[in-house]
Design a protein around this motif. Structure first.
Motif, mmCIF file in Angstrom:
data_model
loop_
_atom_site.group_PDB
_atom_site.id
_atom_site.type_symbol
_atom_site.label_atom_id
_atom_site.label_comp_id
_atom_site.label_asym_id
_atom_site.label_seq_id
_atom_site.Cartn_x
_atom_site.Cartn_y
_atom_site.Cartn_z
ATOM 1 N N HIS A 109 0.851 -1.187 0.000
ATOM 2 C CA HIS A 109 0.000 0.000 0.000
ATOM 3 C C HIS A 109 0.883 1.231 0.000
ATOM 4 O O HIS A 109 1.925 1.241 0.656
ATOM 5 C CB HIS A 109 -0.879 0.028 1.258
ATOM 6 C CG HIS A 109 -1.932 -1.031 1.236
ATOM 7 N ND1 HIS A 109 -3.000 -0.986 0.375
ATOM 8 C CD2 HIS A 109 -2.068 -2.171 1.963
ATOM 9 C CE1 HIS A 109 -3.753 -2.047 0.565
ATOM 10 N NE2 HIS A 109 -3.209 -2.794 1.513
ATOM 11 N N LEU A 110 0.460 2.246 -0.692
ATOM 12 C CA LEU A 110 1.214 3.501 -0.616
ATOM 13 C C LEU A 110 1.152 4.037 0.808
ATOM 14 O O LEU A 110 0.149 3.846 1.507
ATOM 15 C CB LEU A 110 0.620 4.537 -1.577
ATOM 16 C CG LEU A 110 0.733 4.237 -3.071
ATOM 17 C CD1 LEU A 110 0.233 5.426 -3.887
ATOM 18 C CD2 LEU A 110 2.174 3.914 -3.464
ATOM 19 N N THR A 111 2.222 4.684 1.217
ATOM 20 C CA THR A 111 2.191 5.318 2.540
ATOM 21 C C THR A 111 1.277 6.537 2.474
ATOM 22 O O THR A 111 0.958 7.029 1.393
ATOM 23 C CB THR A 111 3.595 5.790 2.981
ATOM 24 O OG1 THR A 111 4.046 6.778 2.050
ATOM 25 C CG2 THR A 111 4.577 4.641 3.016
ATOM 26 N N LEU A 134 8.665 7.098 5.770
ATOM 27 C CA LEU A 134 9.230 5.946 5.072
ATOM 28 C C LEU A 134 8.220 4.799 5.099
ATOM 29 O O LEU A 134 7.410 4.715 6.019
ATOM 30 C CB LEU A 134 10.525 5.505 5.744
ATOM 31 C CG LEU A 134 11.688 6.495 5.678
ATOM 32 C CD1 LEU A 134 12.906 5.930 6.410
ATOM 33 C CD2 LEU A 134 12.053 6.848 4.251
ATOM 34 N N PRO A 135 8.277 3.933 4.098
ATOM 35 C CA PRO A 135 7.392 2.760 4.129
ATOM 36 C C PRO A 135 7.605 1.990 5.426
ATOM 37 O O PRO A 135 8.697 2.029 5.992
ATOM 38 C CB PRO A 135 7.854 1.936 2.926
ATOM 39 C CG PRO A 135 8.472 2.916 2.000
ATOM 40 C CD PRO A 135 9.071 3.975 2.870
ATOM 41 N N PRO A 136 6.582 1.317 5.887
ATOM 42 C CA PRO A 136 6.670 0.637 7.182
ATOM 43 C C PRO A 136 7.764 -0.430 7.199
ATOM 44 O O PRO A 136 8.126 -0.973 6.160
ATOM 45 C CB PRO A 136 5.286 0.008 7.340
ATOM 46 C CG PRO A 136 4.703 -0.041 5.979
ATOM 47 C CD PRO A 136 5.296 1.104 5.226
ATOM 48 N N GLY A 142 14.730 6.110 -0.150
ATOM 49 C CA GLY A 142 13.868 4.996 0.219
ATOM 50 C C GLY A 142 12.449 5.385 0.570
ATOM 51 O O GLY A 142 11.651 4.545 0.984
ATOM 52 N N SER A 143 12.102 6.645 0.403
ATOM 53 C CA SER A 143 10.752 7.064 0.771
ATOM 54 C C SER A 143 9.736 6.662 -0.301
ATOM 55 O O SER A 143 8.536 6.806 -0.101
ATOM 56 C CB SER A 143 10.700 8.572 1.009
ATOM 57 O OG SER A 143 11.069 9.270 -0.149
ATOM 58 N N GLY A 144 10.232 6.181 -1.439
ATOM 59 C CA GLY A 144 9.325 5.666 -2.460
ATOM 60 C C GLY A 144 8.865 6.706 -3.467
ATOM 61 O O GLY A 144 7.674 6.796 -3.779
ATOM 62 N N GLY A 204 19.668 -1.102 5.555
ATOM 63 C CA GLY A 204 18.466 -0.845 6.336
ATOM 64 C C GLY A 204 17.221 -1.049 5.501
ATOM 65 O O GLY A 204 16.198 -0.427 5.720
ATOM 66 N N ARG A 205 17.321 -1.902 4.491
ATOM 67 C CA ARG A 205 16.176 -2.112 3.607
ATOM 68 C C ARG A 205 15.449 -3.406 3.936
ATOM 69 O O ARG A 205 14.442 -3.719 3.338
ATOM 70 C CB ARG A 205 16.640 -2.119 2.157
ATOM 71 C CG ARG A 205 17.395 -0.850 1.841
ATOM 72 C CD ARG A 205 17.481 -0.600 0.370
ATOM 73 N NE ARG A 205 17.376 0.810 0.135
ATOM 74 C CZ ARG A 205 16.647 1.360 -0.829
ATOM 75 N NH1 ARG A 205 15.964 0.598 -1.628
ATOM 76 N NH2 ARG A 205 16.610 2.649 -0.977
ATOM 77 N N GLY A 206 15.999 -4.176 4.861
ATOM 78 C CA GLY A 206 15.337 -5.426 5.216
ATOM 79 C C GLY A 206 14.830 -5.364 6.645
ATOM 80 O O GLY A 206 14.642 -4.294 7.209
HETATM 81 P P1 ADP Z 1 13.489 6.646 -3.430
HETATM 82 O O1 ADP Z 1 12.535 7.618 -2.841
HETATM 83 O O2 ADP Z 1 14.794 6.606 -2.706
HETATM 84 O O3 ADP Z 1 13.655 6.817 -4.914
HETATM 85 P P2 ADP Z 1 12.324 4.172 -4.181
HETATM 86 O O4 ADP Z 1 11.235 4.752 -4.974
HETATM 87 O O5 ADP Z 1 13.474 3.587 -4.904
HETATM 88 O O6 ADP Z 1 12.849 5.226 -3.157
HETATM 89 O O7 ADP Z 1 11.717 3.112 -3.171
HETATM 90 C C1 ADP Z 1 12.536 2.380 -2.315
HETATM 91 C C2 ADP Z 1 11.965 1.003 -2.086
HETATM 92 O O8 ADP Z 1 10.776 1.078 -1.335
HETATM 93 C C3 ADP Z 1 11.621 0.291 -3.358
HETATM 94 O O9 ADP Z 1 12.034 -1.039 -3.236
HETATM 95 C C4 ADP Z 1 10.110 0.394 -3.436
HETATM 96 O O10 ADP Z 1 9.548 -0.675 -4.113
HETATM 97 C C5 ADP Z 1 9.736 0.373 -1.982
HETATM 98 N N1 ADP Z 1 8.484 1.054 -1.671
HETATM 99 C C6 ADP Z 1 8.035 2.210 -2.217
HETATM 100 N N2 ADP Z 1 6.861 2.556 -1.665
HETATM 101 C C7 ADP Z 1 6.558 1.612 -0.749
HETATM 102 C C8 ADP Z 1 5.478 1.424 0.150
HETATM 103 N N3 ADP Z 1 4.460 2.276 0.220
HETATM 104 N N4 ADP Z 1 5.514 0.338 0.936
HETATM 105 C C9 ADP Z 1 6.529 -0.530 0.890
HETATM 106 N N5 ADP Z 1 7.577 -0.417 0.062
HETATM 107 C C10 ADP Z 1 7.608 0.654 -0.751
#
Ligand code: ADP
Ligand code: MG
Length: 717
Positions: A288-290, A467-469, A319-321, A602-604
């Motif tokens: 889900h989108l944050t 940031l995503p959860p 990593g904020s998506g 810190g991605r896992g």
């Molecule tokens: P950045 O803002 O640094 O460009 P990215 O768009 O590359 O970040 O996203 C970082 C990671 O987080 C990616 O693997 C992406 O698929 C994941 N991601 C993005 N949005 C969400 C979300 N709402 N929930 C979980 N994971 C997400």
């Protein structure tokens, strides 16, 4: 006092008709000032001073407190002081120990003797004075081993009338050919003659509300402070006069920015509305989108729907998506039948976006292409054709997108990732690929608000501030170069737990070739020594795409436990099992860049670490800087700190930053004033959007005058 400029001030706008162009007094070349001939003018030019007005804005960088002239016996060791006495001796002496000549002098008053010494003082200085003359000395007082009172390198001048000597004295930047005194005489001459002509830019109503001074009075007081001024405030650029001049400058900046924003809003643009694709994408996303993503996306959709071009900057920590947000915006454009260009600063990043987005695009039945410099000419031509015929809907690429041959059929949205790496011109070139397309700019280097108000004042800014959860903050340690083994040990611990590690070997400044060599020999050495039982991969900027991909793939698959890399990794990869990053020579980096690098771990689910290996001595600024990394994971805080440590110029990097050169204002120091200036400028325009009221008319002409050429504001209003 002088609230209205002399009628002649605006006359330059009509000068085209008169045979001899009239020059407003403030715009006259410095030669018009007493004591300035061609040679002086040339020296002043090197300080960036060309006109009378420039002289008025040549604000002192320091003030000496000479209000209290003390007797020699009352001078206090360790403090700055001023005294007047009779010159009783002056001469050169050879110091055998240092093998250098020094100039020494002795001054006497009824309470004692003061000893003077200058190193490298010019002959003419010595010849200017005769024994018996009364002189004023200003400098730091030192008490010698034998009890003598000394001033080393004092300022000295002849005293003619003693009443005039008590004052706060302005010290100016000057070139080496000028003396402190001659520079001061020139500036003061210009000030006394012309300062009353400086028109008040900030409307009286605003000035009164904020308790600011009249601009010309403020300038006068900066050059010729009265005896009541607070010297400390003057030296900290915090006096009311300083604040007045700074506000004036920043008010105009913000007014110009706000006008530009309004003009853009007035332009015709595309009206794009989200449709079925945007609805579908939510179903195929694995998450889900944050809330933050949703919120920003909503604003973007609103911008896109408006019949004016969008100009939005989205800031979001690593990593904020941001990518997915950009993708959703792209889908809205497709829904309305437009094409989308998605530009990234490096091939690696473009490829990564392409790879992330392709599966999503396929599921939605959307056509997507990659356009980078790496493609063979034949492949490029193919993409060009598809673009021109409108057969490709989303094109991800690098600068290759803004090459001459690229033509879009119907470009509706241009997305720029890591936009701070592009120049204004490049952004403009992208925009020109369509008919006023919407622009979506993204950056992971959060720009502190003060700075974004200054350079992006004409953009709308929003932040993905969540940031995503499931993300855990990265624990950061600084290791001194001497603790290298300890740092390795800590890395090893993580690997032994089944995790993977990055070792980043960055060499800034040096050539790519050097960087390559350093990383290569590093990998080589580690595989023979400390990490000889582990599998080490190596990536660097010089590798071919396929080679790089292969190493990355193996690292991702867990075949390598360690990945040694150059900074290419900064924008590179997403490996949740990599829980530790060791950064070599961390002191050579800006904090913002370190933060970007750190964002790779810190991605896992597991706790992650970042080790900064640095060369520093305890007193170094670099260690204070690096501690910021330890203290916070918040990209915005880090950016603020980075800005403080490095200053706006370096923070933004290259020249293309678009940072205006201020005369007096310093956006770090004066950030509070900047905020107020922004509010006031907005409020003024809200009341009088077209600057048509009598009070605004002058604003408009001053606005053009002050920012012409600097902010491309020529077409204001
Ligand atoms: P950045 O803002 O640094 O460009 P990215 O768009 O590359 O970040 O996203 C970082 C990671 O987080 C990616 O693997 C992406 O698929 C994941 N991601 C993005 N949005 C969400 C979300 N709402 N929930 C979980 N994971 C997400
Ligand atoms: Mg990104």
């Amino acid at each position: 006092m002088n609230d209205y400029p002399p009628p002649s001030f605006d006359a330059h706008s009509t000068s085209a008709r008169s045979p001899r162009p009239f020059q407003p007094p403030l715009k006259k070349p410095v030669q018009y000032v007493k004591g300035v001939g061609p040679k002086r003018a040339e020296q002043l030019a090197r300080l960036g001073i060309a006109t009378v007005e420039d002289l008025l804005y040549h604000i002192p960088f320091r003030y000496q407190d000479r209000r209290e002239i003390r007797k020699i016996a009352q001078l206090v060791g360790g403090e700055e002081g001023a005294t007047v006495g009779q010159l009783v001796r002056m001469g050169r002496r050879f110091v055998t120990r240092t093998r250098r000549w020094v100039l020494e002098g002795v001054v006497r008053d009824e309470t004692g003797f003061l000893f003077l010494r200058w190193y490298n003082q010019h002959r003419y200085f010595e010849q200017k004075y005769q024994l018996g003359q009364r002189v004023l000395l200003f400098g730091k007082v030192e008490v010698g081993l034998k009890g003598g009172v000394w001033m080393i390198h004092p300022d000295m001048e002849l005293v003619e009338e003693e009443e005039e000597t008590a004052r706060i004295l302005a010290i100016y930047n000057k070139t080496t050919e000028m003396t402190v005194g001659s520079m001061r005489r020139i500036v003061h001459g210009a000030v006394l003659e012309n300062v009353d002509l400086v028109p008040n830019g900030v409307p009286e109503e605003v000035r009164e509300r904020l308790g600011l001074m009249d601009l010309s009075a403020a300038l006068r007081s900066l050059h010729l402070p009265s005896l009541e001024e607070n010297v400390a405030a003057l030296n900290n650029a915090a006096s009311l006069a300083h604040r007045t001049v700074v506000f004036d400058e920043l008010f105009y900046l913000q007014l110009g920015m706000a006008l530009r924003r309004r003009n853009m809003v007035k332009e015709d643009g595309l009206s794009i509305v989200p449709g079925p694709l945007v609805r579908q994408v939510h179903e195929i996303l694995p998450f889900h989108l944050t809330r933050a993503q949703e919120r920003v996306l909503e604003v973007i959709f609103r911008d896109m729907a408006a019949p004016h071009p969008m100009n939005r900057l989205v800031q979001g920590d690593v990593g904020s998506g941001k990518t997915i947000v950009a993708f959703c915006a792209a889908l809205a454009a497709l829904d309305s039948g437009y094409q989308v260009a998605f530009m990234a600063p490096t091939e690696l990043l473009a490829e990564q976006h392409f790879r992330t987005l392709t599966p999503l695009a396929e599921k939605l039945g959307v056509s997507i292409a990659l356009l980078t410099g790496d493609l063979k000419p034949q492949q490029k031509r193919e993409v060009y054709n598809l673009l021109e015929q409108g057969k490709v809907e989303i094109t991800v690429g690098t600068h290759a997108l803004i090459q001459d041959n690229v033509r879009f059929h119907r470009l509706g949205l241009a997305i720029v990732d890591e936009q701070h790496r592009f120049g204004v011109m490049q952004r403009a070139a992208l925009k020109k690929l369509g008919a006023n397309p919407d622009m979506l700019l993204m950056t992971a280097t959060p720009i502190p608000r003060t700075l974004s108000l200054t350079i992006y004042g004409d953009l709308d800014v929003s932040a993905i501030d969540e940031l995503p959860p499931g993300r855990k903050p990265v624990t950061t340690h600084v290791f001194h170069e001497g603790e290298r083994q300890k740092a390795y040990q800590a890395v090893k611990m993580q690997i032994d737990r089944g995790h993977q590690a990055y070792i980043v070997y960055p060499l800034v400044e040096e050539s790519e070739k050097m960087e390559l060599k350093a990383a290569t020999s590093m990998a080589d050495q580690l595989s023979k020594t400390f990490f000889k039982d582990y599998s080490i991969g190596l990536v660097h900027g010089r590798m071919k795409g396929e080679e790089k991909d292969e190493v990355m793939r193996r690292f991702k698959a867990g075949e390598h436990q360690l990945l040694v890399s150059t900074t290419v990794i900064e924008v590179g990869i997403d490996v949740p099992n990599a829980t530790v990053m060791l950064i070599e020579h961390a002191e050579r980096f800006g904090l913002a860049q370190l933060h970007q690098l750190r964002g790779r771990v810190g991605r896992g689910q597991a706790e992650s670490f970042c080790f900064l290996l640095a060369q520093y001595s305890p007193a170094d600024e670099s260690i204070r800087r690096l501690r910021v990394m330890v203290e916070t994971n918040d990209g915005f805080k880090i950016a603020e700190a980075d800005l403080m440590f490095r200053g706006p110029g370096e923070f933004l990097g290259t020249r293309q930053s678009g940072l205006p050169d201020f005369r007096v204002a310093n956006i770090v120091r004066d950030s509070r004033i900047l905020e107020i200036a922004r509010e006031e400028a907005d409020a003024w325009l809200a009341k009088d959007p077209d600057l048509t009221s009598p009070a605004s008319r002058r604003l408009r002409s001053l606005l053009e005058d002050r920012w012409a050429g600097r902010l491309e504001l020529a077409r204001v209003g």
